[in-house]
Enzyme design. Structure first.
Site, PDB file in Angstrom:
ATOM      1  N   ASP A  90      44.863  66.450 -15.562  1.00 30.21           N
ATOM      2  CA  ASP A  90      43.807  65.468 -15.803  1.00 30.21           C
ATOM      3  C   ASP A  90      43.679  64.563 -14.575  1.00 30.21           C
ATOM      4  O   ASP A  90      44.553  63.740 -14.314  1.00 30.21           O
ATOM      5  CB  ASP A  90      44.132  64.644 -17.038  1.00 30.21           C
ATOM      6  CG  ASP A  90      43.019  63.672 -17.401  1.00 30.21           C
ATOM      7  OD1 ASP A  90      42.045  63.539 -16.628  1.00 30.21           O
ATOM      8  OD2 ASP A  90      43.134  63.030 -18.459  1.00 30.21           O
ATOM      9  N   ASN A 122      45.596  57.846 -14.492  1.00 27.35           N
ATOM     10  CA  ASN A 122      46.834  58.595 -14.718  1.00 27.35           C
ATOM     11  C   ASN A 122      47.777  58.541 -13.522  1.00 27.35           C
ATOM     12  O   ASN A 122      48.885  59.054 -13.581  1.00 27.35           O
ATOM     13  CB  ASN A 122      46.534  60.058 -15.053  1.00 27.35           C
ATOM     14  CG  ASN A 122      45.943  60.195 -16.439  1.00 27.35           C
ATOM     15  OD1 ASN A 122      46.146  59.361 -17.303  1.00 27.35           O
ATOM     16  ND2 ASN A 122      45.191  61.256 -16.646  1.00 27.35           N
ATOM     17  N   ASP A 129      50.524  60.466 -18.857  1.00 24.66           N
ATOM     18  CA  ASP A 129      49.667  61.273 -19.722  1.00 24.66           C
ATOM     19  C   ASP A 129      49.830  62.756 -19.409  1.00 24.66           C
ATOM     20  O   ASP A 129      49.021  63.360 -18.706  1.00 24.66           O
ATOM     21  CB  ASP A 129      48.204  60.853 -19.593  1.00 24.66           C
ATOM     22  CG  ASP A 129      47.323  61.574 -20.614  1.00 24.66           C
ATOM     23  OD1 ASP A 129      47.863  62.319 -21.460  1.00 24.66           O
ATOM     24  OD2 ASP A 129      46.099  61.419 -20.537  1.00 24.66           O
TER      25      ASP A 129
END
Length: 169
Positions: free
Chosen positions: A20, A25, A39
């Site tokens: 991602d 993040n 994450d």
């Protein structure tokens, strides 16, 4: 710079990537000067064979070896071997464009790069002439790579990528 180093480490050493590319993040701890990821819901593992061949394709691109890029692209399933010449050229051109970041001597200026625009110009040919979908692994991999490129672009980052890549190789 640390973002690119992290991506190369994820891909070619760990063969495990947090896919991602959301900028939130990435956490930077100023006191330790470390970049961290959070994450891990979108974590993906890649086989050694796939990543070894993907690395070989990138190495070939950095050496401007179009024949090896084409041959490995067929072996890995990016191409069937029966594509039109226009599709073969567009695919190899796209790989060569992606390899530029790791082949340029000195600093790569992400804020001035034309990578996205060059690739976008090839998309109509690839959409019209593609005979097979690319390997499934590449969707998450390219999603993260494009996110890192965009992050470096937005930060107007300038750093030498070739030494980082050579260290991984």
């Amino acid at each position: 710079k640390m973002v690119m180093q992290l991506v190369l480490l994820e891909l070619f050493e760990m063969r495990c990537m947090q896919t991602d590319p959301n900028w939130s993040n990435f956490l930077y701890d100023e006191s330790t000067r470390r970049l961290m990821l959070i994450d891990f819901g979108a974590t993906r593992f890649y086989t050694k064979k796939f990543m070894d061949n993907y690395l070989k394709i990138i190495i070939a691109a950095t050496k401007n070896d179009r024949d090896t890029v084409h041959r490995l692209s067929v072996e890995m399933g990016f191409l069937t071997g029966y594509e039109s010449q226009a599709m073969e050229v567009a695919h190899v051109d796209a790989v060569m464009i992606l390899g530029e970041v790791f082949s340029i001597e000195g600093e790569f200026e992400f804020g001035k790069q034309q990578t996205t625009k060059k690739i976008a110009n090839l998309v109509p040919v690839m959409v019209a002439h593609r005979l097979c979908p690319p390997p499934e692994e590449v969707y998450s991999l390219h999603r993260k790579l494009s996110g890192v490129f965009l992050l470096c672009y937005k930060l107007n980052a300038k750093f030498a990528c070739k030494p980082m890549f050579n260290e991984i190789v």
